[in-house]
Design an enzyme around this catalytic site. Structure first.
Site, PDB file in Angstrom:
ATOM      1  N   CYS A 158      82.265  73.787  47.422  1.00 21.37           N
ATOM      2  CA  CYS A 158      81.954  74.047  48.830  1.00 21.37           C
ATOM      3  C   CYS A 158      80.606  74.767  48.942  1.00 21.37           C
ATOM      4  O   CYS A 158      79.961  75.076  47.936  1.00 21.37           O
ATOM      5  CB  CYS A 158      83.052  74.899  49.457  1.00 21.37           C
ATOM      6  SG  CYS A 158      83.078  76.612  48.841  1.00 21.37           S
ATOM      7  N   CYS A 180      80.534  78.214  47.032  1.00 20.42           N
ATOM      8  CA  CYS A 180      80.498  78.062  45.573  1.00 20.42           C
ATOM      9  C   CYS A 180      79.165  77.490  45.105  1.00 20.42           C
ATOM     10  O   CYS A 180      78.617  77.940  44.097  1.00 20.42           O
ATOM     11  CB  CYS A 180      81.665  77.207  45.116  1.00 20.42           C
ATOM     12  SG  CYS A 180      83.259  78.023  45.398  1.00 20.42           S
ATOM     13  N   HIS A 239      87.684  81.500  45.098  1.00 19.27           N
ATOM     14  CA  HIS A 239      87.667  80.110  44.660  1.00 19.27           C
ATOM     15  C   HIS A 239      87.493  80.114  43.147  1.00 19.27           C
ATOM     16  O   HIS A 239      86.884  81.023  42.576  1.00 19.27           O
ATOM     17  CB  HIS A 239      86.500  79.357  45.293  1.00 19.27           C
ATOM     18  CG  HIS A 239      86.688  79.067  46.742  1.00 19.27           C
ATOM     19  ND1 HIS A 239      85.978  78.081  47.388  1.00 19.27           N
ATOM     20  CD2 HIS A 239      87.489  79.619  47.680  1.00 19.27           C
ATOM     21  CE1 HIS A 239      86.330  78.035  48.653  1.00 19.27           C
ATOM     22  NE2 HIS A 239      87.245  78.970  48.860  1.00 19.27           N
ATOM     23  N   GLU A 273      85.534  78.545  41.209  1.00 18.83           N
ATOM     24  CA  GLU A 273      84.146  78.599  40.759  1.00 18.83           C
ATOM     25  C   GLU A 273      83.582  80.017  40.818  1.00 18.83           C
ATOM     26  O   GLU A 273      82.908  80.461  39.883  1.00 18.83           O
ATOM     27  CB  GLU A 273      83.262  77.670  41.618  1.00 18.83           C
ATOM     28  CG  GLU A 273      83.678  76.230  41.595  1.00 18.83           C
ATOM     29  CD  GLU A 273      84.567  75.834  42.778  1.00 18.83           C
ATOM     30  OE1 GLU A 273      84.375  74.721  43.305  1.00 18.83           O
ATOM     31  OE2 GLU A 273      85.453  76.624  43.157  1.00 18.83           O
TER      32      GLU A 273
END
Length: 142
Positions: A76, A79, A46, A48
């Site tokens: 999410c 993260c 992801h 992040e």
């Protein structure tokens, strides 16, 4: 946030869910990243997580307490957990994620007093633009 939106556009053009992020310290951009799960075949890729890992490597410290992470979409669970573990100082994000958001929408991980660190949060920055790129991406997929 505009730089994060550019990163989201790169993700979109590569067939990735269009989420972009920018890590800033002392007024300087340290890292820009976007989702790369498909390209890397990595469920943890992801935007992040990539930004936090690269940023820690660049500054030579896993503690990012003086950093601000700009993200186009509410993070999410994974993260948000990485942000707590990185001791991130501040998160600024665009649009909420009512299906998987772990900052405000479903969970409040970054403000949970039971954890050893809380992250300052600002939300709703360029919210419409951040939501629009996601809507366009998923509309094209359906």
């Amino acid at each position: 946030m505009r730089l994060a939106l550019k990163e989201a556009g790169l993700a979109f053009s590569q067939g990735e869910v269009p989420v972009g992020t920018v890590l800033v310290m002392d007024g300087s951009v340290i890292v820009q990243a976007h989702n790369q799960r498909e390209r890397l075949n990595d469920p943890s890729a992801h935007a992040e997580v990539i930004a936090l890992k690269d940023g820690a490597r660049i500054i030579g410290n896993w503690r990012l307490s003086d950093a601000t992470l700009y993200v186009t979409k509410e993070p999410c669970i994974m993260c948000a957990g990485a942000m707590v573990n990185a001791r991130l100082g501040r998160l600024v994000y665009g649009c909420d994620d009512t299906k998987a958001g772990a900052v405000k929408s479903l969970y409040q991980i970054l403000s949970d007093k039971r954890l050893n660190h809380q992250v300052e949060v600002v939300s709703g920055i360029l919210e419409e633009e951040c939501a629009e790129i996601l809507k366009m991406f998923f509309k094209d997929r359906r």
